[in-house]
Motif scaffolding. Structure first.
Motif, PDB file in Angstrom:
ATOM      1  N   LYS A 202      56.124  45.105  30.047  1.00  0.00           N
ATOM      2  CA  LYS A 202      57.170  46.032  29.589  1.00  0.00           C
ATOM      3  C   LYS A 202      57.116  46.199  28.069  1.00  0.00           C
ATOM      4  CE  LYS A 202      62.142  46.935  29.777  1.00  0.00           C
ATOM      5  NZ  LYS A 202      61.963  48.312  29.474  1.00  0.00           N
ATOM      6  N   LYS A 203      56.959  45.088  27.346  1.00  0.00           N
ATOM      7  CA  LYS A 203      56.873  45.139  25.880  1.00  0.00           C
ATOM      8  C   LYS A 203      55.632  45.908  25.420  1.00  0.00           C
ATOM      9  CE  LYS A 203      59.375  40.918  24.721  1.00  0.00           C
ATOM     10  NZ  LYS A 203      59.258  39.534  24.228  1.00  0.00           N
ATOM     11  N   GLY A 204      54.520  45.737  26.131  1.00  0.00           N
ATOM     12  CA  GLY A 204      53.302  46.468  25.780  1.00  0.00           C
ATOM     13  C   GLY A 204      53.516  47.967  25.820  1.00  0.00           C
TER      14      GLY A 204
ATOM     15  N   TYR B  30      43.883  39.771  25.767  1.00  0.00           N
ATOM     16  CA  TYR B  30      42.934  39.906  24.668  1.00  0.00           C
ATOM     17  C   TYR B  30      43.511  39.128  23.495  1.00  0.00           C
ATOM     18  CZ  TYR B  30      39.806  42.089  21.271  1.00  0.00           C
ATOM     19  OH  TYR B  30      38.852  42.310  20.305  1.00  0.00           O
ATOM     20  N   GLU B  31      42.777  38.137  23.063  1.00  0.00           N
ATOM     21  CA  GLU B  31      43.206  37.280  21.949  1.00  0.00           C
ATOM     22  C   GLU B  31      44.627  36.755  22.161  1.00  0.00           C
ATOM     23  OE1 GLU B  31      42.433  39.537  18.362  1.00  0.00           O
ATOM     24  OE2 GLU B  31      40.257  39.232  18.573  1.00  0.00           O
ATOM     25  N   GLY B  32      44.918  36.351  23.395  1.00  0.00           N
ATOM     26  CA  GLY B  32      46.200  35.743  23.721  1.00  0.00           C
ATOM     27  C   GLY B  32      47.330  36.706  24.044  1.00  0.00           C
ATOM     28  N   PHE B  33      47.075  38.013  24.005  1.00  0.00           N
ATOM     29  CA  PHE B  33      48.116  39.004  24.288  1.00  0.00           C
ATOM     30  C   PHE B  33      47.766  39.799  25.546  1.00  0.00           C
ATOM     31  CE2 PHE B  33      48.310  38.255  19.731  1.00  0.00           C
ATOM     32  CZ  PHE B  33      49.666  38.038  19.546  1.00  0.00           C
ATOM     33  N   VAL B  34      48.795  40.172  26.297  1.00  0.00           N
ATOM     34  CA  VAL B  34      48.575  41.020  27.460  1.00  0.00           C
ATOM     35  C   VAL B  34      48.087  42.375  26.967  1.00  0.00           C
ATOM     36  CG1 VAL B  34      49.707  42.234  29.362  1.00  0.00           C
ATOM     37  CG2 VAL B  34      50.188  39.820  28.970  1.00  0.00           C
ATOM     38  N   ALA B  35      46.932  42.800  27.462  1.00  0.00           N
ATOM     39  CA  ALA B  35      46.296  44.034  26.979  1.00  0.00           C
ATOM     40  C   ALA B  35      46.307  45.152  28.007  1.00  0.00           C
ATOM     41  CB  ALA B  35      44.856  43.740  26.577  1.00  0.00           C
ATOM     42  N   GLY B  36      46.548  44.830  29.268  1.00  0.00           N
ATOM     43  CA  GLY B  36      46.559  45.848  30.307  1.00  0.00           C
ATOM     44  C   GLY B  36      46.546  45.204  31.678  1.00  0.00           C
TER      45      GLY B  36
ATOM     46  N   LYS C  38      42.154  56.786  56.247  1.00  0.00           N
ATOM     47  CA  LYS C  38      40.881  56.067  56.379  1.00  0.00           C
ATOM     48  C   LYS C  38      41.020  54.583  56.085  1.00  0.00           C
ATOM     49  CE  LYS C  38      38.244  60.166  55.456  1.00  0.00           C
ATOM     50  NZ  LYS C  38      37.281  60.859  54.666  1.00  0.00           N
ATOM     51  N   LYS C  39      42.176  54.181  55.603  1.00  0.00           N
ATOM     52  CA  LYS C  39      42.452  52.765  55.332  1.00  0.00           C
ATOM     53  C   LYS C  39      41.535  52.156  54.271  1.00  0.00           C
ATOM     54  CE  LYS C  39      45.614  52.694  58.528  1.00  0.00           C
ATOM     55  NZ  LYS C  39      46.963  52.973  58.150  1.00  0.00           N
ATOM     56  N   TYR C  40      41.167  52.954  53.270  1.00  0.00           N
ATOM     57  CA  TYR C  40      40.374  52.452  52.156  1.00  0.00           C
ATOM     58  C   TYR C  40      41.296  51.841  51.099  1.00  0.00           C
ATOM     59  CZ  TYR C  40      36.394  55.264  53.818  1.00  0.00           C
ATOM     60  OH  TYR C  40      35.375  55.797  54.559  1.00  0.00           O
ATOM     61  N   PRO C  41      40.824  50.837  50.376  1.00  0.00           N
ATOM     62  CA  PRO C  41      41.632  50.289  49.284  1.00  0.00           C
ATOM     63  C   PRO C  41      41.785  51.319  48.160  1.00  0.00           C
ATOM     64  CG  PRO C  41      39.457  49.257  49.328  1.00  0.00           C
ATOM     65  CD  PRO C  41      39.545  50.145  50.528  1.00  0.00           C
ATOM     66  N   GLU C  42      42.891  51.188  47.438  1.00  0.00           N
ATOM     67  CA  GLU C  42      43.200  52.157  46.378  1.00  0.00           C
ATOM     68  C   GLU C  42      43.666  51.454  45.106  1.00  0.00           C
ATOM     69  OE1 GLU C  42      45.522  56.243  46.412  1.00  0.00           O
ATOM     70  OE2 GLU C  42      46.931  54.561  46.461  1.00  0.00           O
ATOM     71  N   ILE C  43      43.049  51.834  44.008  1.00  0.00           N
ATOM     72  CA  ILE C  43      43.572  51.452  42.699  1.00  0.00           C
ATOM     73  C   ILE C  43      44.797  52.333  42.496  1.00  0.00           C
ATOM     74  CG2 ILE C  43      43.155  51.509  40.217  1.00  0.00           C
ATOM     75  CD1 ILE C  43      40.143  51.038  40.913  1.00  0.00           C
ATOM     76  N   SER C  44      45.960  51.707  42.379  1.00  0.00           N
ATOM     77  CA  SER C  44      47.179  52.514  42.356  1.00  0.00           C
ATOM     78  C   SER C  44      47.861  52.564  40.998  1.00  0.00           C
ATOM     79  CB  SER C  44      48.171  52.022  43.413  1.00  0.00           C
ATOM     80  OG  SER C  44      48.615  50.729  43.096  1.00  0.00           O
ATOM     81  N   ASP C  45      47.483  51.714  40.078  1.00  0.00           N
ATOM     82  CA  ASP C  45      48.056  51.752  38.733  1.00  0.00           C
ATOM     83  C   ASP C  45      47.087  50.995  37.828  1.00  0.00           C
ATOM     84  OD1 ASP C  45      49.727  52.088  36.562  1.00  0.00           O
ATOM     85  OD2 ASP C  45      51.359  50.854  37.345  1.00  0.00           O
ATOM     86  N   PHE C  46      46.662  51.650  36.754  1.00  0.00           N
ATOM     87  CA  PHE C  46      45.660  51.073  35.856  1.00  0.00           C
ATOM     88  C   PHE C  46      46.012  51.497  34.444  1.00  0.00           C
ATOM     89  CE2 PHE C  46      41.220  51.947  34.049  1.00  0.00           C
ATOM     90  CZ  PHE C  46      41.043  50.651  33.583  1.00  0.00           C
ATOM     91  N   ASN C  47      46.237  50.523  33.589  1.00  0.00           N
ATOM     92  CA  ASN C  47      46.590  50.804  32.202  1.00  0.00           C
ATOM     93  C   ASN C  47      45.994  49.766  31.268  1.00  0.00           C
ATOM     94  OD1 ASN C  47      48.729  53.049  31.830  1.00  0.00           O
ATOM     95  ND2 ASN C  47      49.442  51.946  33.650  1.00  0.00           N
ATOM     96  N   VAL C  48      45.400  50.242  30.193  1.00  0.00           N
ATOM     97  CA  VAL C  48      45.026  49.393  29.065  1.00  0.00           C
ATOM     98  C   VAL C  48      45.813  49.945  27.885  1.00  0.00           C
ATOM     99  CG1 VAL C  48      43.182  48.629  27.531  1.00  0.00           C
ATOM    100  CG2 VAL C  48      42.719  48.912  29.977  1.00  0.00           C
ATOM    101  N   PHE C  49      46.579  49.089  27.245  1.00  0.00           N
ATOM    102  CA  PHE C  49      47.404  49.547  26.135  1.00  0.00           C
ATOM    103  C   PHE C  49      46.525  50.146  25.039  1.00  0.00           C
ATOM    104  CE2 PHE C  49      50.172  46.011  27.814  1.00  0.00           C
ATOM    105  CZ  PHE C  49      50.969  46.875  28.557  1.00  0.00           C
TER     106      PHE C  49
END
Length: 162
Positions: free
Chosen positions: A10-12, A44-50, A66-77
């Motif tokens: 949340k802070k990121g 990354y260097e001790g901090f949450v980066a994504g 089709k029941k395939y896996p899904e990346i549903s949320d992806f974030n890098v600050f």
């Protein structure tokens, strides 16, 4: 994902001027505990980066049947982008998905905020599924009106090799 990651994520987002609710990350943590979602958090260097989340089966879009896996949320600050963190998160996610599927899927937004993600997915071999763009979880018909928001999505998939 560890419990303390909730506040750090949340802070990121707050640090880059974006709003994400604590409830979202609490729901991800609960989903992970109930084995409904995998949540991988990068530091990354001790901090949450994504982070990235993976659903065992897509819930919406053209791959849900089709029941395939899904990346549903992806974030890098933003301050951690271009350091290879996104690639490492996706490598891990793809390896995890490959343990139970030959195909991995995702949906990506179409506005410019998704530009870096769009480029990354194409470079990694994800291709559009051919169903066109989707709006509010429905295929968008030709000449239909829509708003270029997070609800306008193109679905992609990648066949993983051994």
């Amino acid at each position: 994902m560890k419990k303390e990651d909730i506040i750090n994520l949340k802070k990121g987002f707050e640090n880059q001027g974006w709003h994400r609710s604590t409830e979202l990350f609490e729901s991800y943590f609960l989903d992970q505990k109930q084995k409904n979602r995998f949540v991988i958090v990068a530091e990354y260097e001790g901090f949450v980066a994504g982070y990235v989340t993976l659903l065992e089966h897509a819930k919406n879009g053209p791959f849900s049947e089709k029941k395939y896996p899904e990346i549903s949320d992806f974030n890098v600050f933003i301050k951690y982008q271009n350091k290879g963190i996104g690639d490492k998160l996706l490598n891990y996610c793809e390896k995890l998905a490959h343990s139970f599927s030959k195909v991995i899927t995702l949906g990506v937004g179409l506005h410019e905020g998704y530009g870096p993600a769009q480029r990354l997915y194409i470079k990694r071999g994800y291709i559009p599924d051919g169903s066109g763009v989707w709006y509010k979880d429905e295929p968008l018909a030709m000449n239909a009106s829509c708003k270029n928001s997070d609800d306008l999505v193109l679905y992609l998939s990648k066949r993983m090799t051994d």
